[in-house]
Design an enzyme around this catalytic site. Structure first.
Site, PDB file in Angstrom:
ATOM      1  N   HIS A  22       0.842  -1.212   0.000  1.00 38.44           N
ATOM      2  CA  HIS A  22       0.000   0.000   0.000  1.00 38.44           C
ATOM      3  C   HIS A  22       0.872   1.255   0.000  1.00 38.44           C
ATOM      4  CE1 HIS A  22      -3.070  -2.622   2.376  1.00 38.44           C
ATOM      5  NE2 HIS A  22      -3.545  -2.471   1.148  1.00 38.44           N
ATOM      6  N   LYS A  46     -17.052  -7.011   7.472  1.00 37.47           N
ATOM      7  CA  LYS A  46     -16.074  -7.903   8.109  1.00 37.47           C
ATOM      8  C   LYS A  46     -15.492  -7.261   9.370  1.00 37.47           C
ATOM      9  CE  LYS A  46     -12.998  -6.419   4.428  1.00 37.47           C
ATOM     10  NZ  LYS A  46     -12.243  -6.757   3.253  1.00 37.47           N
ATOM     11  N   ARG A  95      -1.694  -6.424  -8.168  1.00 37.31           N
ATOM     12  CA  ARG A  95      -0.506  -7.209  -7.849  1.00 37.31           C
ATOM     13  C   ARG A  95      -0.283  -8.328  -8.836  1.00 37.31           C
ATOM     14  NH1 ARG A  95      -2.787  -8.194  -1.954  1.00 37.31           N
ATOM     15  NH2 ARG A  95      -4.518  -8.522  -3.384  1.00 37.31           N
ATOM     16  N   SER A 133      -2.951  -7.754   3.258  1.00 34.11           N
ATOM     17  CA  SER A 133      -3.227  -7.509   4.679  1.00 34.11           C
ATOM     18  C   SER A 133      -3.637  -8.819   5.356  1.00 34.11           C
ATOM     19  CB  SER A 133      -4.351  -6.487   4.829  1.00 34.11           C
ATOM     20  OG  SER A 133      -3.965  -5.255   4.273  1.00 34.11           O
TER      21      SER A 133
HETATM   22  O1  PNS Z   1      -8.861  -3.047  -0.851  1.00 30.33           O
HETATM   23  P1  PNS Z   1     -10.250  -3.530  -0.534  1.00 30.33           P
HETATM   24  O2  PNS Z   1     -10.436  -3.817   0.923  1.00 30.33           O
HETATM   25  O3  PNS Z   1     -10.616  -4.673  -1.424  1.00 30.33           O
HETATM   26  O4  PNS Z   1     -11.220  -2.290  -0.888  1.00 30.33           O
HETATM   27  C1  PNS Z   1     -12.534  -2.462  -1.283  1.00 30.33           C
HETATM   28  C2  PNS Z   1     -13.220  -1.084  -1.490  1.00 30.33           C
HETATM   29  C3  PNS Z   1     -13.221  -0.296  -0.212  1.00 30.33           C
HETATM   30  C4  PNS Z   1     -12.512  -0.316  -2.576  1.00 30.33           C
HETATM   31  C5  PNS Z   1     -14.681  -1.385  -1.951  1.00 30.33           C
HETATM   32  O5  PNS Z   1     -15.254  -2.330  -1.088  1.00 30.33           O
HETATM   33  C6  PNS Z   1     -15.551  -0.150  -1.986  1.00 30.33           C
HETATM   34  O6  PNS Z   1     -15.361   0.719  -2.806  1.00 30.33           O
HETATM   35  N1  PNS Z   1     -16.533  -0.063  -1.072  1.00 30.33           N
HETATM   36  C7  PNS Z   1     -17.414   1.078  -0.933  1.00 30.33           C
HETATM   37  C8  PNS Z   1     -18.843   0.757  -1.369  1.00 30.33           C
HETATM   38  C9  PNS Z   1     -18.960   0.830  -2.872  1.00 30.33           C
HETATM   39  O7  PNS Z   1     -18.798   1.859  -3.491  1.00 30.33           O
HETATM   40  N2  PNS Z   1     -19.265  -0.341  -3.468  1.00 30.33           N
HETATM   41  C10 PNS Z   1     -19.393  -0.483  -4.910  1.00 30.33           C
HETATM   42  C11 PNS Z   1     -18.039  -0.805  -5.534  1.00 30.33           C
HETATM   43  S1  PNS Z   1     -18.174  -1.095  -7.278  1.00 30.33           S
END
Ligand code: PNS
Length: 166
Positions: A22, A46, A95, A133
């Site tokens: 990150h 979660k 990645r 993570s």
């Molecule tokens: O790195 P991560 O934990 O996979 O991040 C996921 C994240 C936070 C980018 C995604 O869950 C998100 O954008 N959540 C906010 C709700 C939202 O906009 N959902 C629609 C995504 S297309």
């Protein structure tokens, strides 16, 4: 002097915890955008190891010398948050090919929701391509070494969590 409006990007995620992968992406993003908001998803279903406040504090600590890196939490749709920040880009790290499918779905859904917000994928240094993570937490909690994979402050805080559990 350039007279374009500031180029603002959002780098969203759970960051539970922040890894050197990150950090690498945030540094790359902060070099090409005028402002980058590291946006921690609040109230995710979660159960996180670190609270939102702890995650904010860790990332602020790591980037305290970087004026164009801001750290916040957000709720609701990512694109709504991005538009509130007048951001034109969402930064995501890629990645490996295994990341692609999920990222591609999210990028296209976000584009459908907000066509003016572009998703920009960046590759971390190859030495970080296997770090996540989830693996950091698992390896650390089972007694494995994680030095060099997370910032020192994260290692310290993980040790604190482990002590609290004993
Ligand atoms: O790195 P991560 O934990 O996979 O991040 C996921 C994240 C936070 C980018 C995604 O869950 C998100 O954008 N959540 C906010 C709700 C939202 O906009 N959902 C629609 C995504 S297309």
């Amino acid at each position: 002097m350039s007279n374009h409006p500031p180029r603002v990007a959002i780098y969203p995620g759970s960051f539970d915890p922040l890894t050197n992968g990150h950090v690498d992406i945030i540094e790359r993003g902060s070099r090409i955008f005028d402002q980058i908001y590291v946006a921690i998803l609040a109230n995710a279903e979660k159960k996180p190891l670190f609270t939102e406040n702890e995650r904010v504090a860790i990332i602020r600590e790591v980037f305290k010398g970087r004026a164009n890196v801001q750290v916040e939490t957000f709720n609701g749709l990512l694109v709504d948050y991005a538009q509130r920040k007048q951001a034109t880009a969402l930064v995501r790290g890629l990645r490996a090919v295994s990341d692609f499918e999920y990222e591609f779905q999210m990028a296209l859904m976000n584009r459908r929701l907000a066509p003016s917000v572009e998703t920009v994928f960046m590759m971390p240094d190859e030495k970080y391509t296997y770090i996540s993570s989830r693996l950091i937490k698992e390896v650390f909690m089972l007694g494995g070494a994680i030095a060099g994979l997370v910032p020192p402050v994260v290692e310290e805080k993980l040790q604190g969590k482990q002590k609290a559990r004993r």
